[in-house]
Motif scaffolding. Structure first.
Motif, PDB file in Angstrom:
ATOM      1  N   MET A   1       0.834  -1.203   0.000  1.00  0.00           N
ATOM      2  CA  MET A   1       0.000   0.000   0.000  1.00  0.00           C
ATOM      3  C   MET A   1       0.871   1.256   0.000  1.00  0.00           C
ATOM      4  O   MET A   1       0.647   2.193  -0.771  1.00  0.00           O
ATOM      5  CB  MET A   1      -0.912   0.011   1.225  1.00  0.00           C
ATOM      6  N   GLN A   2       1.883   1.271   0.869  1.00  0.00           N
ATOM      7  CA  GLN A   2       2.739   2.447   0.978  1.00  0.00           C
ATOM      8  C   GLN A   2       3.483   2.722  -0.326  1.00  0.00           C
ATOM      9  O   GLN A   2       3.543   3.865  -0.786  1.00  0.00           O
ATOM     10  CB  GLN A   2       3.747   2.253   2.115  1.00  0.00           C
ATOM     11  N   CYS A   3       4.020   1.680  -0.952  1.00  0.00           N
ATOM     12  CA  CYS A   3       4.748   1.867  -2.209  1.00  0.00           C
ATOM     13  C   CYS A   3       3.823   2.387  -3.298  1.00  0.00           C
ATOM     14  O   CYS A   3       4.202   3.250  -4.098  1.00  0.00           O
ATOM     15  CB  CYS A   3       5.380   0.547  -2.643  1.00  0.00           C
ATOM     16  N   GLY A   4       2.595   1.878  -3.339  1.00  0.00           N
ATOM     17  CA  GLY A   4       1.642   2.356  -4.327  1.00  0.00           C
ATOM     18  C   GLY A   4       1.282   3.815  -4.141  1.00  0.00           C
ATOM     19  O   GLY A   4       1.153   4.564  -5.111  1.00  0.00           O
ATOM     20  N   VAL A   5       1.139   4.221  -2.882  1.00  0.00           N
ATOM     21  CA  VAL A   5       0.746   5.606  -2.612  1.00  0.00           C
ATOM     22  C   VAL A   5       1.852   6.589  -2.995  1.00  0.00           C
ATOM     23  O   VAL A   5       1.573   7.743  -3.339  1.00  0.00           O
ATOM     24  CB  VAL A   5       0.347   5.762  -1.126  1.00  0.00           C
ATOM     25  N   TYR A   6       3.111   6.151  -2.991  1.00  0.00           N
ATOM     26  CA  TYR A   6       4.176   7.031  -3.471  1.00  0.00           C
ATOM     27  C   TYR A   6       3.949   7.397  -4.943  1.00  0.00           C
ATOM     28  O   TYR A   6       4.261   8.509  -5.374  1.00  0.00           O
ATOM     29  CB  TYR A   6       5.546   6.374  -3.295  1.00  0.00           C
ATOM     30  N   GLY A   7       3.403   6.460  -5.723  1.00  0.00           N
ATOM     31  CA  GLY A   7       3.065   6.768  -7.102  1.00  0.00           C
ATOM     32  C   GLY A   7       1.968   7.807  -7.187  1.00  0.00           C
ATOM     33  O   GLY A   7       2.016   8.728  -8.027  1.00  0.00           O
ATOM     34  N   ALA A   8       0.959   7.686  -6.320  1.00  0.00           N
ATOM     35  CA  ALA A   8      -0.128   8.664  -6.304  1.00  0.00           C
ATOM     36  C   ALA A   8       0.380  10.047  -5.930  1.00  0.00           C
ATOM     37  O   ALA A   8      -0.135  11.063  -6.433  1.00  0.00           O
ATOM     38  CB  ALA A   8      -1.208   8.225  -5.317  1.00  0.00           C
ATOM     39  N   LEU A   9       1.378  10.124  -5.051  1.00  0.00           N
ATOM     40  CA  LEU A   9       1.929  11.432  -4.672  1.00  0.00           C
ATOM     41  C   LEU A   9       2.540  12.131  -5.879  1.00  0.00           C
ATOM     42  O   LEU A   9       2.310  13.330  -6.094  1.00  0.00           O
ATOM     43  CB  LEU A   9       2.976  11.250  -3.577  1.00  0.00           C
TER      44      LEU A   9
ATOM     45  N   ARG B   1      -1.490   4.407 -12.833  1.00  0.00           N
ATOM     46  CA  ARG B   1      -2.000   3.122 -13.319  1.00  0.00           C
ATOM     47  C   ARG B   1      -1.131   1.950 -12.855  1.00  0.00           C
ATOM     48  O   ARG B   1      -1.629   0.959 -12.315  1.00  0.00           O
ATOM     49  CB  ARG B   1      -2.063   3.149 -14.847  1.00  0.00           C
ATOM     50  N   ASP B   2       0.185   2.049 -13.050  1.00  0.00           N
ATOM     51  CA  ASP B   2       1.078   0.927 -12.788  1.00  0.00           C
ATOM     52  C   ASP B   2       1.578   0.851 -11.348  1.00  0.00           C
ATOM     53  O   ASP B   2       1.886  -0.239 -10.856  1.00  0.00           O
ATOM     54  CB  ASP B   2       2.298   0.985 -13.715  1.00  0.00           C
ATOM     55  N   VAL B   3       1.706   1.991 -10.698  1.00  0.00           N
ATOM     56  CA  VAL B   3       2.248   2.005  -9.337  1.00  0.00           C
ATOM     57  C   VAL B   3       1.118   2.073  -8.319  1.00  0.00           C
ATOM     58  O   VAL B   3       0.942   1.156  -7.505  1.00  0.00           O
ATOM     59  CB  VAL B   3       3.232   3.174  -9.129  1.00  0.00           C
ATOM     60  N   PHE B   4       0.319   3.118  -8.378  1.00  0.00           N
ATOM     61  CA  PHE B   4      -0.727   3.306  -7.371  1.00  0.00           C
ATOM     62  C   PHE B   4      -1.782   2.212  -7.431  1.00  0.00           C
ATOM     63  O   PHE B   4      -2.024   1.507  -6.441  1.00  0.00           O
ATOM     64  CB  PHE B   4      -1.386   4.675  -7.534  1.00  0.00           C
ATOM     65  N   PHE B   5      -2.405   2.025  -8.591  1.00  0.00           N
ATOM     66  CA  PHE B   5      -3.559   1.142  -8.629  1.00  0.00           C
ATOM     67  C   PHE B   5      -3.162  -0.323  -8.466  1.00  0.00           C
ATOM     68  O   PHE B   5      -3.814  -1.069  -7.733  1.00  0.00           O
ATOM     69  CB  PHE B   5      -4.351   1.348  -9.929  1.00  0.00           C
ATOM     70  N   ILE B   6      -2.104  -0.769  -9.126  1.00  0.00           N
ATOM     71  CA  ILE B   6      -1.706  -2.167  -9.030  1.00  0.00           C
ATOM     72  C   ILE B   6      -1.222  -2.510  -7.620  1.00  0.00           C
ATOM     73  O   ILE B   6      -1.652  -3.491  -7.001  1.00  0.00           O
ATOM     74  CB  ILE B   6      -0.588  -2.499 -10.047  1.00  0.00           C
ATOM     75  N   TRP B   7      -0.315  -1.678  -7.077  1.00  0.00           N
ATOM     76  CA  TRP B   7       0.262  -1.974  -5.760  1.00  0.00           C
ATOM     77  C   TRP B   7      -0.772  -1.868  -4.642  1.00  0.00           C
ATOM     78  O   TRP B   7      -0.797  -2.697  -3.733  1.00  0.00           O
ATOM     79  CB  TRP B   7       1.439  -1.043  -5.483  1.00  0.00           C
ATOM     80  N   THR B   8      -1.628  -0.842  -4.701  1.00  0.00           N
ATOM     81  CA  THR B   8      -2.618  -0.703  -3.628  1.00  0.00           C
ATOM     82  C   THR B   8      -3.713  -1.759  -3.740  1.00  0.00           C
ATOM     83  O   THR B   8      -4.251  -2.206  -2.713  1.00  0.00           O
ATOM     84  CB  THR B   8      -3.250   0.701  -3.634  1.00  0.00           C
ATOM     85  N   THR B   9      -4.035  -2.182  -4.956  1.00  0.00           N
ATOM     86  CA  THR B   9      -4.991  -3.273  -5.106  1.00  0.00           C
ATOM     87  C   THR B   9      -4.425  -4.557  -4.511  1.00  0.00           C
ATOM     88  O   THR B   9      -5.122  -5.306  -3.809  1.00  0.00           O
ATOM     89  CB  THR B   9      -5.338  -3.491  -6.586  1.00  0.00           C
ATOM     90  N   ALA B  10      -3.148  -4.816  -4.785  1.00  0.00           N
ATOM     91  CA  ALA B  10      -2.488  -5.983  -4.202  1.00  0.00           C
ATOM     92  C   ALA B  10      -2.472  -5.887  -2.676  1.00  0.00           C
ATOM     93  O   ALA B  10      -2.752  -6.868  -1.965  1.00  0.00           O
ATOM     94  CB  ALA B  10      -1.069  -6.106  -4.736  1.00  0.00           C
ATOM     95  N   GLY B  11      -2.150  -4.716  -2.144  1.00  0.00           N
ATOM     96  CA  GLY B  11      -2.123  -4.531  -0.699  1.00  0.00           C
ATOM     97  C   GLY B  11      -3.490  -4.688  -0.071  1.00  0.00           C
ATOM     98  O   GLY B  11      -3.628  -5.286   1.010  1.00  0.00           O
ATOM     99  N   SER B  12      -4.527  -4.174  -0.742  1.00  0.00           N
ATOM    100  CA  SER B  12      -5.875  -4.263  -0.175  1.00  0.00           C
ATOM    101  C   SER B  12      -6.362  -5.704  -0.115  1.00  0.00           C
ATOM    102  O   SER B  12      -7.115  -6.070   0.789  1.00  0.00           O
ATOM    103  CB  SER B  12      -6.853  -3.406  -0.990  1.00  0.00           C
ATOM    104  N   LEU B  13      -5.924  -6.550  -1.066  1.00  0.00           N
ATOM    105  CA  LEU B  13      -6.280  -7.967  -1.000  1.00  0.00           C
ATOM    106  C   LEU B  13      -5.672  -8.600   0.255  1.00  0.00           C
ATOM    107  O   LEU B  13      -6.340  -9.370   0.962  1.00  0.00           O
ATOM    108  CB  LEU B  13      -5.777  -8.697  -2.243  1.00  0.00           C
ATOM    109  N   GLY B  14      -4.418  -8.260   0.549  1.00  0.00           N
ATOM    110  CA  GLY B  14      -3.790  -8.770   1.762  1.00  0.00           C
ATOM    111  C   GLY B  14      -4.497  -8.295   3.015  1.00  0.00           C
ATOM    112  O   GLY B  14      -4.695  -9.074   3.967  1.00  0.00           O
TER     113      GLY B  14
END
Length: 511
Positions: free
Chosen positions: A115-123, A372-385
């Protein structure tokens, strides 16, 4: 691999976090900031409308909010029995056994870091338009992300109440702008009529409904943070339940209101196409037409600060999970150390900073798109966990109260927890069945099963490590899930191993 020796005599800087620092408001700020309401409304919801093709997103948030409220009944009822900075893994240790608790701890660290890595993309995505409009220059998203990383890394080693004050200001501002935007959208409905089509119950029975729950889980990540900060709360027996319910209620209201109001302004029939065309810009385009350029500028600024607040909250929560596991020697002991000056989890914070830095650099070198590639993919993966952890915790609550009779009412110790366990398992199955839609990949894509498969491998590895500790390091094994009690009992040579494995201990006082 790890230092699995029983802890020696603990000093006051390695045994516990700083107690009596956080009240209900501060803990609530952390929980809501992890949810990042404006980031969810401007980024995740618009992207969800575009990718999933579903119009029932507001209904999905409403239903998931109700499911999590049911989950919270048993969650906060058990909280006084689990005063531990590692929330999910401590609960699961108490209810499902220490090996499963180790697996949950590993799963927690990976999920929160994803989740944290994905949010860096959103920033980077959120701040790029601001810098372009203010300074007339284009800056690579990863440069912005690294600047934000430096701020988060510094704050992560400071007093926890300083982080809380920063989050209070940022969170209040972003919540206010969501309400202002939503009211404006409702006052300017497409076709002159306020439609409730996106809240219609029939959307729950459409193909791909699991995507709605996956998106909702992404928005609600962080509501459980109140328990993570239980060791630093002034009155844990009151702070944890109030902050948990308050944060969940506020997030549900903001997400339902924001996603529904957007569909009203564009028209339910057009919301998917508009979101696909404009992405995260949709909310600002609508606001610009109705409120003017000044409110758009304020919104863009608060979008960026919302992401920053989210990163601060995620960093602090993940650092405390690492701290809890390091203190119990499930992870290297250095992670269980706190700062002499600030009492912050120094080892865990440094680990989070290192992981964030490496992730940003790798994504930049790979040329990935920040949203698309950082925020959405990584946070989707994190939210499943996180959803998997919620389901396991719900089952653990049922098991804990079944094994440990208490004076709690049947609703709090049995009925609500059983309903919550069933509901979260159904949500997990639906999400897994529709995971390809959330990732926006073909059903045959390896990524669809690679992410759930990675979590399965991680859980098996954690279980095996837990069994290894039970066989080779019984004193360390006895500490798992005990939190600060692991220091006061085994760390000072108090209590027998049999006593240390007893899961029944007195809860902290209720107020």
């Amino acid at each position: 691999m790890f230092n699995t020796r029983a802890p020696g005599r603990a000093s006051n800087v390695t045994s516990a976090l700083a107690a009596d620092r956080l009240g209900v408001p501060a803990v609530t700020y952390f929980a809501i900031s992890m949810g990042a309401p404006f980031t969810v409304v401007a980024g995740a919801i618009t992207t969800g409308y575009a990718i999933t093709g579903q119009v029932g997103i507001p209904l999905g948030f409403l239903v998931m909010g109700a499911v999590l409220a049911l989950f919270c009944v048993g969650f906060v009822t058990m909280a006084p029995y689990v005063p531990n900075a590692g929330a999910f893994n401590a609960y699961i240790s108490k209810g499902l056994g220490r090996p499963m608790g180790v697996a949950a701890g590993w799963l927690s660290l990976v999920s929160y870091n994803a989740m944290q890595c994905g949010v860096y993309g959103a920033l980077g995505d959120a701040a790029q338009p601001l810098i372009r409009s203010w300074f007339g220059v284009d800056v690579a998203w990863w440069v912005i992300s690294l600047a934000g990383w430096a701020v988060v890394a510094i704050l992560g080693t400071q007093h926890i109440d300083l982080n809380g004050k920063v989050l209070a200001v940022l969170m209040a501002a972003e919540c206010l702008v969501i309400v202002v935007y939503a009211v404006s959208f409702l006052l300017h409905p497409a076709g002159g009529t306020v439609s409730v089509e996106t809240l219609a119950p029939e959307h729950l029975f459409e193909p791909g409904v699991g995507a709605l729950f996956a998106l909702a889980v992404l928005g609600f990540v962080g509501f459980e943070t109140a328990v993570v900060f239980s060791e630093e709360a002034r009155v844990p027996g009151r702070t944890v339940p109030v902050a948990t319910y308050l944060s969940l209620g506020v997030m549900t209201l903001l997400y339902v209101l924001g996603s529904w109001a957007m569909s009203v302004s564009t028209g339910p029939a057009k919301i998917n196409a508009e979101a696909k065309e404009h992405g995260s810009e949709l909310i600002f385009i609508l606001a610009g037409d109705q409120l003017g350029a000044a409110m758009v500028g304020i919104g863009r600024f608060l979008y960026a600060t919302s992401v920053l607040a989210c990163l601060i909250a995620f960093h602090n929560a993940a650092a405390r999970y690492a701290f809890a596991m390091g203190r119990e020697r499930v992870l290297p002991a250095v992670l269980g150390q706190t700062s002499h000056r600030t009492s912050s989890p120094r080892g865990g914070s440094i680990l989070q900073s290192a992981i964030g830095f490496v992730a940003i650099v790798i994504c930049a070198i790979a040329g990935l798109h920040p949203l698309r590639d950082v925020f959405f993919i990584w946070t989707t993966a994190g939210s499943l966990g996180i959803l998997l952890l919620i389901a396991l915790t719900a089952i653990a609550v049922v098991a804990f109260f079944a094994k440990n009779p208490t004076s709690e009412t049947p609703w709090r110790r049995t009925i609500a927890p059983v309903l919550a366990a069933a509901s979260t398992l159904v949500a997990l199955v639906l999400v897994l069945a529709n995971f390809d839609k959330m990732l926006d990949v073909p059903p045959s894509s390896p990524l669809r099963w690679a992410i759930p498969g990675a979590y399965l491998v991680l859980m098996i590895g954690g279980l095996l490590w837990g069994f290894r500790l039970r066989r080779r390091s019984p004193r360390v094994y006895a500490n798992i899930g005990l939190g600060a009690k692991s220091i006061t009992r085994t760390g000072l040579g108090l209590g027998s191993p049999d006593e240390q494995t007893d899961t029944r201990f007195a809860p902290v006082p209720r107020y």
